[in-house]
Design an enzyme around this catalytic site. Sequence first.
Site, mmCIF file in Angstrom:
data_model
loop_
_atom_site.group_PDB
_atom_site.id
_atom_site.type_symbol
_atom_site.label_atom_id
_atom_site.label_comp_id
_atom_site.label_asym_id
_atom_site.label_seq_id
_atom_site.Cartn_x
_atom_site.Cartn_y
_atom_site.Cartn_z
ATOM 1 N N THR A 170 52.396 27.023 -38.615
ATOM 2 C CA THR A 170 51.429 25.931 -38.738
ATOM 3 C C THR A 170 50.492 26.219 -39.904
ATOM 4 O O THR A 170 50.223 27.384 -40.214
ATOM 5 C CB THR A 170 50.635 25.870 -37.421
ATOM 6 O OG1 THR A 170 51.523 25.502 -36.374
ATOM 7 C CG2 THR A 170 49.469 24.906 -37.476
ATOM 8 N N VAL A 199 53.842 17.392 -27.663
ATOM 9 C CA VAL A 199 52.691 17.421 -28.568
ATOM 10 C C VAL A 199 51.957 18.738 -28.352
ATOM 11 O O VAL A 199 51.717 19.142 -27.209
ATOM 12 C CB VAL A 199 51.743 16.231 -28.296
ATOM 13 C CG1 VAL A 199 50.472 16.356 -29.127
ATOM 14 C CG2 VAL A 199 52.453 14.915 -28.598
ATOM 15 N N GLY A 200 51.617 19.408 -29.444
ATOM 16 C CA GLY A 200 50.915 20.684 -29.343
ATOM 17 C C GLY A 200 49.441 20.561 -29.666
ATOM 18 O O GLY A 200 48.886 19.455 -29.770
ATOM 19 N N ASP A 201 48.824 21.710 -29.857
ATOM 20 C CA ASP A 201 47.370 21.769 -30.071
ATOM 21 C C ASP A 201 46.926 21.163 -31.401
ATOM 22 O O ASP A 201 45.784 20.723 -31.533
ATOM 23 C CB ASP A 201 46.904 23.217 -30.033
ATOM 24 C CG ASP A 201 47.595 24.047 -31.118
ATOM 25 O OD1 ASP A 201 48.815 24.264 -31.010
ATOM 26 O OD2 ASP A 201 46.926 24.442 -32.088
ATOM 27 N N GLY A 224 50.958 26.628 -28.828
ATOM 28 C CA GLY A 224 50.183 25.408 -28.613
ATOM 29 C C GLY A 224 49.735 25.217 -27.175
ATOM 30 O O GLY A 224 48.597 24.810 -26.914
HETATM 31 N N1 GLY Z 1 50.389 25.562 -32.753
HETATM 32 C C1 GLY Z 1 51.349 24.598 -33.047
HETATM 33 C C2 GLY Z 1 52.074 24.084 -31.891
HETATM 34 O O1 GLY Z 1 52.184 24.776 -30.887
HETATM 35 O O2 GLY Z 1 52.556 22.973 -31.936
#
Ligand code: GLY
Length: 301
Positions: A170, A199-201, A224
């Site tokens: 990321t 969907v992630g963080d 995430g």
């Molecule tokens: N940190 C990115 C995700 O887990 O989508």
Amino acid sequence: MPSPAERAPATRVPTIIVHGGAGADPSESHEFRPGMRAAALAGWRVLSAGGAALDAVESAVRVLEDDPRFNAGRGSVLTRDGTVELDASIMEGDRLQCGAVAAVTRVANPVTLARRVLETRRHVLLVGDGAVAFARSVGIPECDPASLVTDRQRQRHAERAARSAALGGTVGAVALDRNGTVAAATSTGGTAGQLPGRVGDSALIGCGTYADSSIGGVSCTGDGEAIIRVVFGCRALHYLKDADDPDYAAKVAVDLLVEEGRGHGGLIVIDWRGRAGYATSTPLMPVAIMSPTLAEPRTLF
Ligand code: GLY
């Protein structure tokens, strides 16, 4: 908390810090330096010309989205079905204005789409086809989804590689501008083999991204689901407010992520004075910083 006088425009020294993901492969660290430097420089050009922190972080993240070595934009990891789905968010810390997009296909620079969402002042998060339709309505060009898939990712997907399927991870940036405004942005392709629709963080304000110009800003990277569990970005800024030490706050936040979140990752931080900090629980997180005291971006990995 700074008084309004302390935060007077003339007192701020602009600074930018960028990261290339806590999931980066340590054996490939040399591959990240050009991209990290280019991203810090892109943001710095904006800041040094008197531009806004929001423009600086958007510019820096766009550079990394365009670099196929990072897990954002083109070069992102693939979902279980071999597709690319992108998450991004951006925040300006004066009025807590923010925008985000999730599970987006057909857009090469999701951070700019997140910025357009911020500018609506109406919504914070748009997802999937609705986000792409919004992109169309604001003149952001659609790309062929296949153009986001690199040969490297196609091959790793086919091999179902056990190790991280991206070279880098990321991406994110945090900046302070001359006027004392802090902004932060984060962008990702998510996790390799994720279910379509996950969907992630990085799309969630307070988790992957947060900025409050009276405290500072943060961009996070890593697992995430763990980051979401502990509301990592917001908690990190609370630590920063209490400790008044960006590196210490970042380290305490990472301990929280590991112990309470049961995951790994890292973060970059800038406080309202322009002091930068970072920490990670992973073997490598590429970081670059640029400020007036440096002749060129300094890489820290
Ligand atoms: N940190 C990115 C995700 O887990 O989508």
